[in-house]
Design a protein around this motif. Structure first.
Motif, PDB file in Angstrom:
ATOM      1  N   GLN A  17       0.825  -1.202   0.000  1.00 43.85           N
ATOM      2  CA  GLN A  17       0.000   0.000   0.000  1.00 43.85           C
ATOM      3  C   GLN A  17       0.862   1.256   0.000  1.00 43.85           C
ATOM      4  OE1 GLN A  17      -3.553  -0.152  -0.335  1.00 43.85           O
ATOM      5  NE2 GLN A  17      -2.918   1.848  -1.085  1.00 43.85           N
ATOM      6  N   LEU A  20       2.261   1.747  -3.535  1.00 45.31           N
ATOM      7  CA  LEU A  20       1.205   2.234  -4.429  1.00 45.31           C
ATOM      8  C   LEU A  20       0.856   3.688  -4.126  1.00 45.31           C
ATOM      9  CD1 LEU A  20      -0.994  -0.978  -4.527  1.00 45.31           C
ATOM     10  CD2 LEU A  20       0.276   0.009  -6.454  1.00 45.31           C
ATOM     11  N   ARG A  25       5.114   1.406  -9.171  1.00 46.25           N
ATOM     12  CA  ARG A  25       4.534   0.168  -9.715  1.00 46.25           C
ATOM     13  C   ARG A  25       5.021  -1.006  -8.879  1.00 46.25           C
ATOM     14  NH1 ARG A  25       6.369  -0.278 -15.503  1.00 46.25           N
ATOM     15  NH2 ARG A  25       4.919  -2.010 -15.517  1.00 46.25           N
ATOM     16  N   ARG A  52      -5.081  -9.536  -4.528  1.00 43.73           N
ATOM     17  CA  ARG A  52      -6.444  -9.149  -4.908  1.00 43.73           C
ATOM     18  C   ARG A  52      -6.784  -7.797  -4.291  1.00 43.73           C
ATOM     19  NH1 ARG A  52      -8.841 -13.791  -4.012  1.00 43.73           N
ATOM     20  NH2 ARG A  52      -8.535 -14.436  -6.147  1.00 43.73           N
ATOM     21  N   TYR A  54      -5.261  -4.968  -5.092  1.00 40.50           N
ATOM     22  CA  TYR A  54      -4.124  -4.057  -5.283  1.00 40.50           C
ATOM     23  C   TYR A  54      -3.819  -3.973  -6.778  1.00 40.50           C
ATOM     24  CZ  TYR A  54      -3.219  -4.603  -0.278  1.00 40.50           C
ATOM     25  OH  TYR A  54      -3.321  -4.628   1.089  1.00 40.50           O
ATOM     26  N   ASN A  55      -3.294  -2.837  -7.201  1.00 42.41           N
ATOM     27  CA  ASN A  55      -2.921  -2.655  -8.601  1.00 42.41           C
ATOM     28  C   ASN A  55      -1.519  -3.207  -8.820  1.00 42.41           C
ATOM     29  OD1 ASN A  55      -2.666  -1.885 -11.247  1.00 42.41           O
ATOM     30  ND2 ASN A  55      -2.313   0.264 -10.781  1.00 42.41           N
ATOM     31  N   VAL A  56      -1.423  -4.498  -9.066  1.00 37.71           N
ATOM     32  CA  VAL A  56      -0.140  -5.160  -9.303  1.00 37.71           C
ATOM     33  C   VAL A  56       0.117  -5.147 -10.806  1.00 37.71           C
ATOM     34  CG1 VAL A  56       1.125  -7.337  -9.107  1.00 37.71           C
ATOM     35  CG2 VAL A  56      -0.366  -6.576  -7.247  1.00 37.71           C
ATOM     36  N   SER A  57       1.067  -4.296 -11.231  1.00 36.97           N
ATOM     37  CA  SER A  57       1.333  -4.142 -12.656  1.00 36.97           C
ATOM     38  C   SER A  57       2.618  -4.831 -13.107  1.00 36.97           C
ATOM     39  CB  SER A  57       1.390  -2.658 -13.023  1.00 36.97           C
ATOM     40  OG  SER A  57       2.388  -2.006 -12.268  1.00 36.97           O
ATOM     41  N   TYR A  98      -2.406 -12.425 -14.471  1.00 41.10           N
ATOM     42  CA  TYR A  98      -1.213 -11.669 -14.080  1.00 41.10           C
ATOM     43  C   TYR A  98      -0.009 -12.175 -14.864  1.00 41.10           C
ATOM     44  CZ  TYR A  98      -3.856 -10.127  -9.986  1.00 41.10           C
ATOM     45  OH  TYR A  98      -4.792  -9.577  -9.147  1.00 41.10           O
TER      46      TYR A  98
END
Length: 165
Positions: A17, A20, A25, A52, A54-57, A98
């Protein structure tokens, strides 16, 4: 690494967190102690449940290396088994939408994994030196030191160069 228990890092949620929130990234990794493909899928499933929301790029990696003591349950697996574990983990991750990858050091990528069969996934190479001498396959990230420093973080940090990100 001794029992095979799946344990969430106590700082996972605050770290992801915080990254982010800072506009960084993120990707994640799990230090694997899987001894078969079923356990690799369990490890991948744990990672997927944790990320789940979270913006995991960046990719989700399986960390394949020795426990350091030589007494880890996965330390003495045959190369074929270790490679099958990496493939099971990565296919579980990619089947969930992913990107997946394998993290290891030069010795492991050269001697303990069938790395050419893993190049469909991201390869994160740890080789602490001023230049890479690993040449068995392509790699996407080079971890070149564990003695880095980052403002706002106390202590040493691993430092990496990411290509194609």
């Amino acid at each position: 690494y001794g029992s095979g228990s799946l344990v969430e890092d106590s700082r996972f949620r605050s770290n992801i967190q915080g990254a982010l929130n800072a506009g960084i990234r993120v990707g994640v990794y799990i230090f694997s102690s899987a001894v078969n493909e079923v356990e690799a899928v369990e490890e991948a499933s744990m990672c997927l449940n944790l990320v789940r929301g979270y913006n995991v790029s960046l990719p989700i990696y399986i960390d394949m290396e020795s426990s350091g003591s030589g007494s880890g349950r996965a330390d003495r697996l045959p190369n074929a088994t270790r490679t099958a574990i990496a493939k099971a983990f990565c296919s579980t991750v990619t089947n969930s939408g992913y990107r997946a990858g394998v993290y290891a050091n030069k010795t492991w990528f050269t001697n303990y994994l069938d790395t050419p069969s893993l190049t469909g996934y991201s390869i994160w190479l740890a080789q602490y030196s001023s230049r890479v001498t690993y040449n068995r396959t392509k790699y996407d990230i080079w971890q070149y030191s564990s003695n880095g420093s980052i403002p706002g973080i106390r202590g040493r940090v691993d430092v990496n160069i990411g290509y194609n990100y």
